[in-house]
Design an enzyme around this catalytic site. Sequence first.
Site, PDB file in Angstrom:
ATOM      1  N   GLY A   1       0.841  -1.201   0.000  1.00  0.00           N
ATOM      2  CA  GLY A   1       0.000   0.000   0.000  1.00  0.00           C
ATOM      3  C   GLY A   1       0.869   1.242   0.000  1.00  0.00           C
TER       4      GLY A   1
ATOM      5  N   GLN B   1       2.652   9.991   1.920  1.00  0.00           N
ATOM      6  CA  GLN B   1       3.964   9.359   2.080  1.00  0.00           C
ATOM      7  C   GLN B   1       4.957   9.806   1.007  1.00  0.00           C
ATOM      8  OE1 GLN B   1       2.116   5.218   2.561  1.00  0.00           O
ATOM      9  NE2 GLN B   1       3.930   5.062   3.845  1.00  0.00           N
TER      10      GLN B   1
ATOM     11  N   CYS C   1       5.421  -0.395   7.634  1.00  0.00           N
ATOM     12  CA  CYS C   1       5.086   0.885   7.006  1.00  0.00           C
ATOM     13  C   CYS C   1       6.314   1.361   6.239  1.00  0.00           C
ATOM     14  CB  CYS C   1       4.699   1.911   8.075  1.00  0.00           C
ATOM     15  SG  CYS C   1       4.245   3.505   7.377  1.00  0.00           S
ATOM     16  N   LEU C   2       6.103   1.758   4.998  1.00  0.00           N
ATOM     17  CA  LEU C   2       7.242   2.201   4.179  1.00  0.00           C
ATOM     18  C   LEU C   2       7.844   3.495   4.729  1.00  0.00           C
ATOM     19  CD1 LEU C   2       5.784   1.350   0.643  1.00  0.00           C
ATOM     20  CD2 LEU C   2       7.389   0.006   2.027  1.00  0.00           C
TER      21      LEU C   2
ATOM     22  N   HIS D   1      -5.009   1.173   7.493  1.00  0.00           N
ATOM     23  CA  HIS D   1      -3.665   1.744   7.663  1.00  0.00           C
ATOM     24  C   HIS D   1      -3.472   2.940   6.710  1.00  0.00           C
ATOM     25  CE1 HIS D   1       0.893   1.013   8.098  1.00  0.00           C
ATOM     26  NE2 HIS D   1       0.823   1.830   7.060  1.00  0.00           N
ATOM     27  N   GLU D   2      -3.925   2.765   5.451  1.00  0.00           N
ATOM     28  CA  GLU D   2      -3.717   3.831   4.448  1.00  0.00           C
ATOM     29  C   GLU D   2      -4.638   5.033   4.716  1.00  0.00           C
ATOM     30  OE1 GLU D   2      -1.130   3.563   2.776  1.00  0.00           O
ATOM     31  OE2 GLU D   2      -0.820   1.422   3.051  1.00  0.00           O
TER      32      GLU D   2
ATOM     33  N   HIS E   1      -3.104   7.130   7.218  1.00  0.00           N
ATOM     34  CA  HIS E   1      -2.082   8.025   6.647  1.00  0.00           C
ATOM     35  C   HIS E   1      -2.717   9.327   6.150  1.00  0.00           C
ATOM     36  CE1 HIS E   1       1.806   6.064   6.659  1.00  0.00           C
ATOM     37  NE2 HIS E   1       1.341   4.943   6.116  1.00  0.00           N
TER      38      HIS E   1
HETATM   39  O1  K1U Z   1       1.451   2.295   3.983  1.00  0.00           O
HETATM   40  C1  K1U Z   1       2.531   1.737   3.932  1.00  0.00           C
HETATM   41  O2  K1U Z   1       3.500   2.245   4.473  1.00  0.00           O
HETATM   42  C2  K1U Z   1       2.681   0.421   3.227  1.00  0.00           C
HETATM   43  C3  K1U Z   1       2.595  -0.771   4.157  1.00  0.00           C
HETATM   44  C4  K1U Z   1       1.156  -1.251   4.187  1.00  0.00           C
HETATM   45  C5  K1U Z   1       0.765  -2.239   5.240  1.00  0.00           C
HETATM   46  C6  K1U Z   1       1.484  -3.370   5.503  1.00  0.00           C
HETATM   47  C7  K1U Z   1       1.063  -4.285   6.474  1.00  0.00           C
HETATM   48  C8  K1U Z   1      -0.098  -4.063   7.148  1.00  0.00           C
HETATM   49  C9  K1U Z   1      -0.814  -2.923   6.887  1.00  0.00           C
HETATM   50  C10 K1U Z   1      -0.402  -2.022   5.927  1.00  0.00           C
HETATM   51  C11 K1U Z   1       3.534  -1.842   3.603  1.00  0.00           C
HETATM   52  O3  K1U Z   1       3.371  -2.274   2.511  1.00  0.00           O
HETATM   53  S1  K1U Z   1       4.847  -2.356   4.603  1.00  0.00           S
HETATM   54  C12 K1U Z   1       5.641  -3.606   3.610  1.00  0.00           C
HETATM   55  C13 K1U Z   1       4.876  -4.886   3.512  1.00  0.00           C
HETATM   56  O4  K1U Z   1       3.929  -5.092   4.232  1.00  0.00           O
HETATM   57  C14 K1U Z   1       5.272  -5.912   2.521  1.00  0.00           C
HETATM   58  C15 K1U Z   1       6.409  -5.804   1.788  1.00  0.00           C
HETATM   59  C16 K1U Z   1       6.755  -6.794   0.876  1.00  0.00           C
HETATM   60  C17 K1U Z   1       5.954  -7.885   0.704  1.00  0.00           C
HETATM   61  C18 K1U Z   1       4.816  -8.018   1.427  1.00  0.00           C
HETATM   62  C19 K1U Z   1       4.461  -7.038   2.351  1.00  0.00           C
HETATM   63 ZN    ZN Z   2       2.280   3.127   6.276  1.00  0.00          ZN
END
Ligand code: K1U
Ligand code: ZN
Length: 174
Positions: free
Chosen positions: A46, A51, A94-95, A136-137, A140
Site C-alpha cells: 500500500g 507518504q 510501514c514504508l 492503515h492507508e 495516513h
Molecule cells: O502504507 C505503507 O507504508 C505500506 C505498508 C502497508 C501495510 C502493511 C502491512 C499491514 C498494513 C499495511 C507496507 O506495505 S509495509 C511492507 C509490507 O507489508 C510488505 C512488503 C513486501 C511484501 C509483502 C508485504
Molecule cells: Zn504506512
Amino acid sequence: MTQLRILIEPDPILRKKCQPIEKVDDALRKLMDDMLSTMYQAPGIGLAASQIGILRRLVVIDISKDEKKNDPFFLINPEIIFRSKKTSIFEEGCLSLPGQFAEIERPSECHIKYTDYNGKPKELKADGLLSTCIQHEVDHLNGILFIDYLSKLKKTMIIKKLKNKKKSLERIVV
Ligand code: K1U
Ligand code: ZN
C-alpha cells in the site's frame, strides 16, 4: 514511470491531514501509476499520497502475491462507512517506518466508498489483510501512523531509532 521518494518518520508532512481530490484527469492517473510503481519497487502492499509528500486523499493498494502482483486498487477520496465490532490483530509494517513492525488490533471488516481510476463512484467490502491495509492507508490520509497505537515508550524508541538511521544516512550522502 517516475519513482517517487518516500518520506520517513519523523517528517512533519506525514502528520498533516490530506485534502479531497476534486477532479480525476490524466495528471492524476499518471500520479496513481507512479505511486503504484513506487510501491511495487519499495516493495510494499500500500502507499498513501502523503507518504510521497502530496497532501491529497489518494491511496494505492495491491495485496496480491508476488508471482502475479497486478491486481491494484486505486482509491480516490476513500471513506470508511462501516467498521465491524469484531477485531483482528495483524503484524503491520510501514514504508515510512523502515524496518519497524508491530502487532496492531483493528476492526476485522470495513466497508468503504471511493472514486476509482476512471472517476466512477464505487463501494468495497473488505476483510483480512485488505481491510487492515485500507485502514492503515486511510490513517495516513489523516496524519496517523501505526506507532500512534503503541505505548508511549515503544513509540519513542521507534522514532529515536529512525532519527539515528536518518542521521547516519545523511553522513554517508554528504
Ligand atoms: O502504507 C505503507 O507504508 C505500506 C505498508 C502497508 C501495510 C502493511 C502491512 C499491514 C498494513 C499495511 C507496507 O506495505 S509495509 C511492507 C509490507 O507489508 C510488505 C512488503 C513486501 C511484501 C509483502 C508485504
Ligand atoms: Zn504506512
